[in-house]
Design an enzyme around this catalytic site. Structure first.
Site, PDB file in Angstrom:
ATOM      1  N   GLU A   8       0.814  -1.207   0.000  1.00  0.00           N
ATOM      2  CA  GLU A   8       0.000   0.000   0.000  1.00  0.00           C
ATOM      3  C   GLU A   8       0.856   1.269   0.000  1.00  0.00           C
ATOM      4  O   GLU A   8       0.662   2.155  -0.812  1.00  0.00           O
ATOM      5  CB  GLU A   8      -0.891  -0.049   1.261  1.00  0.00           C
ATOM      6  CG  GLU A   8      -1.698   1.184   1.527  1.00  0.00           C
ATOM      7  CD  GLU A   8      -3.010   1.158   0.769  1.00  0.00           C
ATOM      8  OE1 GLU A   8      -3.335   0.089   0.220  1.00  0.00           O
ATOM      9  OE2 GLU A   8      -3.677   2.187   0.729  1.00  0.00           O
ATOM     10  N   ASP A   9       1.807   1.326   0.915  1.00  0.00           N
ATOM     11  CA  ASP A   9       2.480   2.600   1.176  1.00  0.00           C
ATOM     12  C   ASP A   9       3.923   2.684   0.696  1.00  0.00           C
ATOM     13  O   ASP A   9       4.552   3.721   0.823  1.00  0.00           O
ATOM     14  CB  ASP A   9       2.505   2.880   2.690  1.00  0.00           C
ATOM     15  CG  ASP A   9       1.111   2.998   3.262  1.00  0.00           C
ATOM     16  OD1 ASP A   9       0.183   3.200   2.464  1.00  0.00           O
ATOM     17  OD2 ASP A   9       0.956   2.888   4.483  1.00  0.00           O
TER      18      ASP A   9
END
Ligand code: MN
Length: 708
Positions: free
Chosen positions: A78-79
């Site tokens: 995700e990040d």
């Protein structure tokens, strides 16, 4: 929350699974810390603290190492720069799958919040079907975010808290994870209504202080009694969670002071038999409050919750609530689906877990059928938040139904075919209407008939999503079937009028015209015509080669029939029709439908003399019947031959009004031989009413003849 370390995490896991393969955790931790690099959480601490905290929550739930490793990695795709392939190569398919599923749940962006919420939920439901651990990690992630919510902006805080209350807490409850539901609810409540929350917190503390001595007395008496009877039992106090108190105050419209079960006693014993023995002891010491005893051991909640609840009037007249359960029941009440999670057990939903999630099969169905995000979210809220009653089948089997359910809901709960064919129901042996509201403990027997089919009216009273979907599905299919049939006849009749054979339907020209009207297939064309969206006349005109045809705009929607609202041709909805002015058919008359050119269907009485002349072609005749809905009247023409005498019309009018029939038109003429001819147009309900009326008129002095 800064005291999470990989060492304390591993220690925690080894405490419940001493032989755990923990090396993967060290690797996952290193990978995650590396990937998140210098990222910081909002409040400024290193990002790695978040996945560590999530992993610790999963360890508190005593989950397996794979799940916990995925927890450590859950934000890496995700990040950060890492990819699924990366994780798959290092940690294998299982962990990669979990991390990827979690990423999918949160990645998509939406235009509206509602849509986002619905879509997130849809993803979660789908992930749950694949591997329940995805949802458990998502829960842990959300829980840590909720615990550290105060760092976020107010906007974000409110959004996350609302979603937690509306979606996460109900699912946690459905999965039987009591502690998580409680914490979700209290954290959400606190974030959304801090003043109310703080007020309740203060009041509960005061109440606790006041009642401490009292509860100690009750406990003491009770402990002695248990010892005397040699029944094992651990007595502890339980405090109802704040959101639970708040909900109760709202639902029952009472003040905090009126909530009796803020504090209660919980007894944990060894066997089911002893649960009932302890209940007996309590009731022999103090009087139970009527209506407050609940046997969730005999009839467990759908989330497997089991316990006996009773409220008694204790010493000095104070009410005390007791909950009695075995240790195993207590574990299930607190940990639900997670309590069935044994280390190394395979991840796919096993039989025990399956019982927790049978409810979401309905949701899976709904998410296939409801394309609108809002509809789906409503369905979800309806299914997930269970306010339930228990209904018995004639065989004594228990079914859980939402509050407000009717026999039709129950029938669809048994089987779609039972629902589609249900004609009536017996509740506790007595026949009730289909719209009857079932009550807790009712025994319901459904009566079916192969001749029955679902009615649009049912949608007005059913409450379960399942029943709603099935009824709508049936009506839609049926309407289309009828429209296609009618449309086909209308089209054939129009083609014949222009001396065009069926072969034209396969011509190249046909294809062009279909394209012009943006219609895909012949069946759709039939449906369009039968539905009144496009007339056969319009279509065939376009098809005719010789005449240059004026551009005819395609009407966007079917016009509803103008006349006689509430009466439709049996089985055919949304078709243009009107009743013939020559014979004024009314309900009860045998009918014939006559397909007119471009004007839908004209309804004549079967014995209408005009019909013989025009109905030369059988293909233009359609089967129709009355379907009277509600209190609707239809105009009918009545001819009277009477003696011409004063007061004749007045007494006729009085007679007609006395049977509550409306006169909408009246024409009279007299002849030289002292006769009067009177024509009425009356609004009648049906043939029966008309017959009764004409009988009365015939008995009136001076009436010679009556004709329709
Ligand atoms: Mn996270």
């Amino acid at each position: 929350m800064t005291d999470y370390t990989i060492e304390s995490l591993i220690e925690k896991i080894l405490a419940y699974t001493p032989d755990a393969e923990v090396s993967v955790l060290n690797r996952a931790y290193a990978f995650s810390r590396e990937a998140h690099g210098t990222q910081k959480r909002v409040e400024g601490s290193p990002y790695i603290e978040h996945p560590l905290a999530v992993a610790a929550i999963l360890a508190d739930m005593k989950l397996d190492v794979t799940t916990i490793a995925a927890g450590l990695l859950h934000d890496t795709i995700e990040d950060t720069e890492s990819s699924v392939e990366n994780i798959r190569n290092i940690f294998g398919q299982e962990i990669a799958f979990l991390v990827e599923s979690l990423t999918k749940i949160s990645r998509i962006e939406f235009t509206t919040r509602e849509e986002a919420q619905a879509e997130n939920f849809r993803k979660m439901i789908l992930a749950m079907a694949e591997d329940i651990r995805v949802v458990l990690i998502k829960f842990a992630d959300r829980l840590h975010n909720m615990r550290t919510l105060h760092h976020l902006s107010e906007n974000k805080r409110l959004r996350i808290a609302t979603e937690t209350l509306e979606i996460y807490a109900p699912i946690a409850n459905r999965l039987g994870i009591g502690w998580l539901r409680t914490e979700f609810e209290d954290l959400g409540f606190k974030a959304l209504m801090p003043d109310l929350y703080n007020d309740l917190e203060r009041k509960v503390a005061t109440r606790k202080e006041e009642q401490e001595a009292y509860l100690r007395d009750v406990t003491e008496i009770f402990r002695r009694k248990l010892e005397e009877e040699h029944i094992p039992g651990d007595v502890s106090w339980r405090i109802k969670h704040y959101y639970g108190i708040y909900q109760k105050m709202l639902a029952q419209r009472i003040t905090f002071e009126e909530v009796h079960d803020v504090l209660g006693l919980r007894i944990i014993t060894d066997t089911k038999a002893n649960c009932y023995a302890i209940l007996g002891l309590i009731h022999s010491l103090w009087s139970p409050v009527p209506g407050r005893f609940k046997d969730y051991i005999g009839v467990p909640k759908s989330n497997m919750y089991q316990s006996l609840h009773t409220t008694i009037i204790g010493p000095k007249g104070e009410r005390v609530e007791f909950q009695i359960r075995t240790l195993e029941m207590h574990m299930i009440a607190e940990h639900g689906i997670a309590s069935h999670w044994k280390y190394k057990e395979k991840s796919r939903i096993d039989e025990k877990s399956d019982r927790y999630i049978s409810w979401f099969r309905e949701l899976m169905q709904a998410q296939k059928e409801l394309t609108d995000a809002k509809d789906f979210l409503d369905a979800v809220k309806g299914e997930v938040v269970p306010e339930v009653i228990y209904i018995f089948t004639p065989m004594g089997e228990i079914k859980e139904m939402p509050v407000g359910s009717t026999p039709v809901d129950f029938a669809y709960g048994v089987h779609t075919q039972v629902g589609n064919r249900c004609v009536g129901a017996k509740v506790n042996g007595k026949i009730v209407p289909l719209r009857y509201t079932l009550r807790n403990g009712d025994t319901v027997e459904i009566m079916t008939s192969p001749a029955q089919s679902p009615s649009r009216d049912w949608l007005k009273f059913v409450v379960t999503q399942r029943a709603k979907n099935r009824i709508k599905q049936w009506i839609k299919a049926e309407e289309r079937k009828q429209s296609i049939e009618l449309g086909q006849k209308l089209l054939e009749s129009e083609l014949r009028r222009h001396d065009l054979g069926q072969s034209v339907l396969k011509s190249e020209e046909m294809e062009k015209v279909l394209k012009f009207f943006n219609i895909q297939a012949l069946e759709d064309l039939h449906a369009f015509i039968g539905h009144g969206k496009l007339s056969a006349h319009q279509f065939v005109n376009k098809l005719l080669p010789e005449k240059p045809v004026e551009e005819i705009p395609v009407p966007k929607t079917a016009k509803p029939p103008k006349e006689h609202k509430g009466i439709t041709i049996k089985g055919v909805d949304n078709v243009l029709y009107h009743t013939a002015k020559c014979c004024f058919p009314i309900p009860g008359d045998p009918l014939v439908g006559f397909v007119t050119r471009g004007r839908g269907v004209t309804i004549h009485r079967k014995d209408c003399p005009n019909l013989d002349k025009t109905a030369v072609d059988d293909a233009r005749i359609v089967d129709v019947d009355w379907k009277v809905e509600g209190d609707i009247t239809t105009p009918v023409k009545l001819f009277l031959e009477t003696v011409d005498k004063p007061g004749m019309i007045a007494s006729l009018s009085a007679l007609i009004s006395s049977v509550e029939v409306n006169i909408s038109q009246l024409k009279a003429s007299t002849t030289e031989d002292k006769k009067a001819y009177i024509t009425f147009i009356l609004d009648v309900r049906d043939k029966k009413q008309l017959a009764a009326l004409t009988q009365k008129i015939a008995q009136l002095e001076g009436v010679i003849r009556i004709m329709r």
